[in-house]
Structures are given as structure tokens and as C-alpha cells.
Design an enzyme around this catalytic site. Structure first.
Site, short mmCIF file in Angstrom:
data_model
loop_
_atom_site.label_atom_id
_atom_site.label_comp_id
_atom_site.label_asym_id
_atom_site.label_seq_id
_atom_site.Cartn_x
_atom_site.Cartn_y
_atom_site.Cartn_z
N SER A 145 -11.12 65.40 4.42
CA SER A 145 -10.20 66.53 4.36
C SER A 145 -8.81 66.01 4.70
O SER A 145 -8.41 64.94 4.21
CB SER A 145 -10.69 67.62 5.33
OG SER A 145 -9.81 68.71 5.32
N TYR A 159 -2.39 71.01 -2.53
CA TYR A 159 -3.14 70.08 -1.68
C TYR A 159 -3.68 70.81 -0.45
O TYR A 159 -4.84 70.63 -0.07
CB TYR A 159 -2.21 68.93 -1.27
CG TYR A 159 -2.86 67.82 -0.47
CD1 TYR A 159 -3.46 66.74 -1.11
CD2 TYR A 159 -2.86 67.84 0.92
CE1 TYR A 159 -4.05 65.70 -0.38
CE2 TYR A 159 -3.44 66.83 1.66
CZ TYR A 159 -4.03 65.75 1.01
OH TYR A 159 -4.61 64.74 1.74
N LYS A 163 -7.70 71.16 0.51
CA LYS A 163 -8.31 70.62 1.73
C LYS A 163 -8.89 71.73 2.61
O LYS A 163 -9.91 71.51 3.28
CB LYS A 163 -7.30 69.76 2.49
CG LYS A 163 -6.86 68.50 1.72
CD LYS A 163 -8.02 67.55 1.41
CE LYS A 163 -7.54 66.21 0.84
NZ LYS A 163 -8.66 65.28 0.56
N1 LIG Z 1 -3.09 58.54 3.72
C1 LIG Z 1 -2.93 59.65 4.42
O1 LIG Z 1 -1.95 59.79 5.18
C2 LIG Z 1 -3.93 60.77 4.31
C3 LIG Z 1 -3.79 61.86 5.18
C4 LIG Z 1 -4.71 62.89 5.11
C5 LIG Z 1 -5.73 62.85 4.20
N2 LIG Z 1 -5.85 61.78 3.35
C6 LIG Z 1 -6.95 61.80 2.40
O2 LIG Z 1 -7.65 60.58 2.48
C7 LIG Z 1 -8.29 60.33 1.23
C8 LIG Z 1 -8.05 58.88 0.83
O3 LIG Z 1 -6.66 58.72 0.64
P1 LIG Z 1 -5.91 57.35 0.90
O4 LIG Z 1 -4.75 57.66 1.76
O5 LIG Z 1 -6.84 56.29 1.28
O6 LIG Z 1 -5.32 57.13 -0.57
P2 LIG Z 1 -5.25 55.85 -1.54
O7 LIG Z 1 -4.42 56.30 -2.68
O8 LIG Z 1 -4.83 54.63 -0.79
O9 LIG Z 1 -6.76 55.67 -1.99
C9 LIG Z 1 -7.41 56.65 -2.77
C10 LIG Z 1 -8.18 56.00 -3.87
O10 LIG Z 1 -8.78 57.05 -4.65
C11 LIG Z 1 -8.65 56.71 -6.01
N3 LIG Z 1 -8.62 57.93 -6.83
C12 LIG Z 1 -7.62 58.82 -6.93
N4 LIG Z 1 -7.92 59.75 -7.83
C13 LIG Z 1 -9.15 59.44 -8.31
C14 LIG Z 1 -9.99 60.02 -9.30
N5 LIG Z 1 -9.60 61.10 -10.00
N6 LIG Z 1 -11.18 59.44 -9.55
C15 LIG Z 1 -11.57 58.33 -8.87
N7 LIG Z 1 -10.80 57.74 -7.94
C16 LIG Z 1 -9.60 58.28 -7.67
C17 LIG Z 1 -7.34 55.95 -6.11
O11 LIG Z 1 -7.28 55.13 -7.26
C18 LIG Z 1 -7.32 55.16 -4.81
O12 LIG Z 1 -7.85 53.86 -4.98
C19 LIG Z 1 -7.77 61.37 0.26
O13 LIG Z 1 -8.75 62.40 0.10
C20 LIG Z 1 -6.54 61.91 0.95
O14 LIG Z 1 -6.27 63.24 0.57
C21 LIG Z 1 -4.97 60.74 3.39
#
Ligand SMILES: NC(=O)c1ccc[n+]([C@@H]2O[C@H](COP(=O)([O-])OP(=O)(O)OC[C@H]3O[C@@H](n4cnc5c(N)ncnc54)[C@H](O)[C@@H]3O)[C@@H](O)[C@H]2O)c1
Length: 255
Positions: A145, A159, A163
Site C-alpha cells: 500500500s 494514487y 492505495k
Molecule cells: N518509493 C516510495 O517512496 C513508495 C512509497 C509508498 C509506496 N510505494 C509503493 O511501493 C511499491 C513499489 O514501488 P517502488 O518505489 O519500489 O517503485 P519502483 O519503480 O522502483 O519499482 C516498481 C517496479 O514495478 C514495475 N512495474 C510498474 N508497473 C508495472 C506493471 N504495469 N506491470 C508489471 N510491473 C510493473 C516497474 O517496472 C518497477 O520495476 C509500489 O506499489 C509503490 O506504490 C513506494
């Protein structure tokens, strides 16, 4: 104390776990930790070269990769096929940001894409792996989330909506399948250093969110810190935990 990179050898020996978004950030760190702890991982991502880099780095016969867009139904089927048997765990990590667009500036394409990837794909993949978990009488699903799933001041409207819905999906799934031995929890990250793209596409949103983000956001976490929470929820260490939305945010949600 450690920096969240100390693993528990053998914790996932003999299990198969599906991880989405495995090519980067939190999904990659989760995959690395699972493989290090003895798991066989079906790792999925939309960017093939990220999966190739992961496979080269891990060099493990317990890693299977599936490239494809989770918003496409056949990709869900290919992931389940690649598991080639019962799935013990599922980490729905993949997600995308929305340019921080506020409601009045939302366009349908952004709304549809955010909900397709952040919510509908989570539902479809969970629905696809549940039957084998129910048959086995055990399984753990972890949805990623966000702080934006706990408040209104951490992202754009699409977004934030996605979530909050992931949290509802998590508790509903937990409720229905607790009697079957299947657990479902969510981790809600605050700010994490990853490759996620999060440019502001709205001046209004920047002006409105800026003061809150500048004041409330604790130091940025590592992807490994999130992987530690996700793998704890995937593991039997959390056997009595289901329906939880676990913030891993340095205390942001306590403000
Ligand atoms: N980074 C942050 O600050 C943060 C904060 C809160 C929540 N999140 C959540 O954490 C999760 C992971 O994010 P992250 O920060 O590691 O991002 P990231 O972009 O580094 O990694 C996410 C990966 O998911 C893949 N992806 C995206 N869309 C896709 C699709 N349609 N099909 C298959 N793969 C797909 C991307 O290619 C990428 O490799 C997400 O759900 C994001 O919403 C991240």
C-alpha cells in the site's frame, strides 16, 4: 540492531513466492531477500531488462522471471503457469504514481491506468493464486500500500484512491480466507529510495501538498527496510497476523 539486510537462512526453504515489480526498488529487494532465505521466486516486471539484470545478479536456479504488463490479463496467467505448482506466498509490490494530480485536474487515462496497475492487477493475481492456497490450507499474501493509503496528503487523488482501496481489498481478503489458513496483510511505506517516478504534474498540488510533505516526511527509508517488513509478513514469523495494514514509514503515520 542491523540495517535490515541480515537474512534468516532457510526461512523460505521449499516454498514458492510470486513477487511483482521485482525488477526494481522494493520488489527487487524483496526478491533478493527471499532468494537469500531459500525461496523459489517467480519474479515479474514490465521492464524485461530489469529482470535480466536481476537474474544475472542473483544467478540462482530458484529464480524464474516473467516479463509483462500486469494490467494485461494474460500476464497474470503466465505468472501462475511459471509457478508450476502451489504458490505459498504472493507479494503484490508493483505500483505506479499519478503525477500528484488533484481531482479537478485528473484525466481518465491517468485514473484508469493507476487503478489498473495498483488495484485491479492486485485483485486479479490474488484471485488467481488463492485456489491453490485454499487447497493447501496455508498461504500469505502481502500487498504494498502506501502512506497515501492512510491519509489524503501524500499523493494525487488517483494514487491515494488506489492505495486506500488496496487496504480495503486486504482486510476483505483477510476476513474471507482466515478460516482457510490464508493470511493477507499490507505494508504501507512512507518515502523510500527507489526508481519510482514521482514528478509533480500540478502546480496546485505542489502548492497544497508541499507544506505537509516538507514538514511531516521522516528520513527516506531503504528498499531493504521495506523488504524486511514484507518478508516478515510472508513468513511463518507472522503466523498470527492477518488483515493488518503495517506502516513502515519512520513514524509518518503517527503524526
Ligand atoms: N518509493 C516510495 O517512496 C513508495 C512509497 C509508498 C509506496 N510505494 C509503493 O511501493 C511499491 C513499489 O514501488 P517502488 O518505489 O519500489 O517503485 P519502483 O519503480 O522502483 O519499482 C516498481 C517496479 O514495478 C514495475 N512495474 C510498474 N508497473 C508495472 C506493471 N504495469 N506491470 C508489471 N510491473 C510493473 C516497474 O517496472 C518497477 O520495476 C509500489 O506499489 C509503490 O506504490 C513506494
Amino acid at each position: 540492531m542491523n540495517d535490515a539486510t541480515t537474512t534468516t537462512p532457510g526461512r523460505f526453504a521449499g516454498t514458492t513466492v510470486v513477487v511483482t515489480g521485482a525488477g526494481a526498488g522494493i520488489g527487487r529487494a524483496t526478491t533478493e531477500r527471499l532468494v537469500a532465505e531459500g525461496c523459489r521466486v517467480v519474479a515479474s516486471d514490465v521492464v524485461p531488462k530489469r529482470l535480466d539484470a536481476l537474474a544475472a545478479a542473483l544467478d540462482s536456479d530458484r529464480l524464474v522471471t516473467v516479463a509483462g504488463d500486469l494490467a494485461d490479463r494474460p500476464v497474470i496467467d503466465r505468472i501462475v503457469s511459471a509457478a508450476d505448482g502451489p504458490v505459498d506466498g504472493l507479494a503484490n509490490v508493483a505500483g505506479i504514481m499519478d503525477g500528484f494530480l488533484p481531482t479537478a485536474e485528473l484525466d481518465d487515462d491517468v485514473w484508469d491506468r493507476i487503478l489498473a496497475v495498483n488495484l485491479t492487477a492486485v485483485m486479479r493475481l490474488t484471485r488467481a493464486v488463492l485456489p491453490s492456497m485454499i487447497t493447501a490450507g496455508k498461504g500469505s499474501i502481502v500487498n504494498v500500500s502506501s502512506e497515501a493509503g492512510l491519509r489524503g496528503s501524500a499523493a494525487g487523488t488517483a494514487y491515494t484512491t488506489s492505495k486506500h482501496a488496496v487496504n480495503g481489498f486486504t482486510v476483505s481478503t483477510a476476513f474471507f480466507y482466515a478460516p482457510a489458513g490464508v493470511r493477507c496483510n499490507a505494508v504501507a511505506p512512507g518515502a523510500v529510495a527507489t526508481s519510482i517516478e514521482a514528478p509533480f504534474r500540478s502546480q496546485y498540488a505542489g502548492d497544497r501538498l508541499g507544506p505537509y510533505l516538507q514538514t511531516n516526511v521522516p528520513p527516506i527509508a531503504t528498499a531493504q527496510q521495506l523488504a524486511a517488513a514484507i518478508t516478515w509478513l510472508l513468513s511463518d514469523d507472522s503466523a498470527n497476523v492477518t488483515g493488518a495494514i503495517l506502516p513502515s514509514d519512520g513514524g509518518w503515520s503517527a503524526i
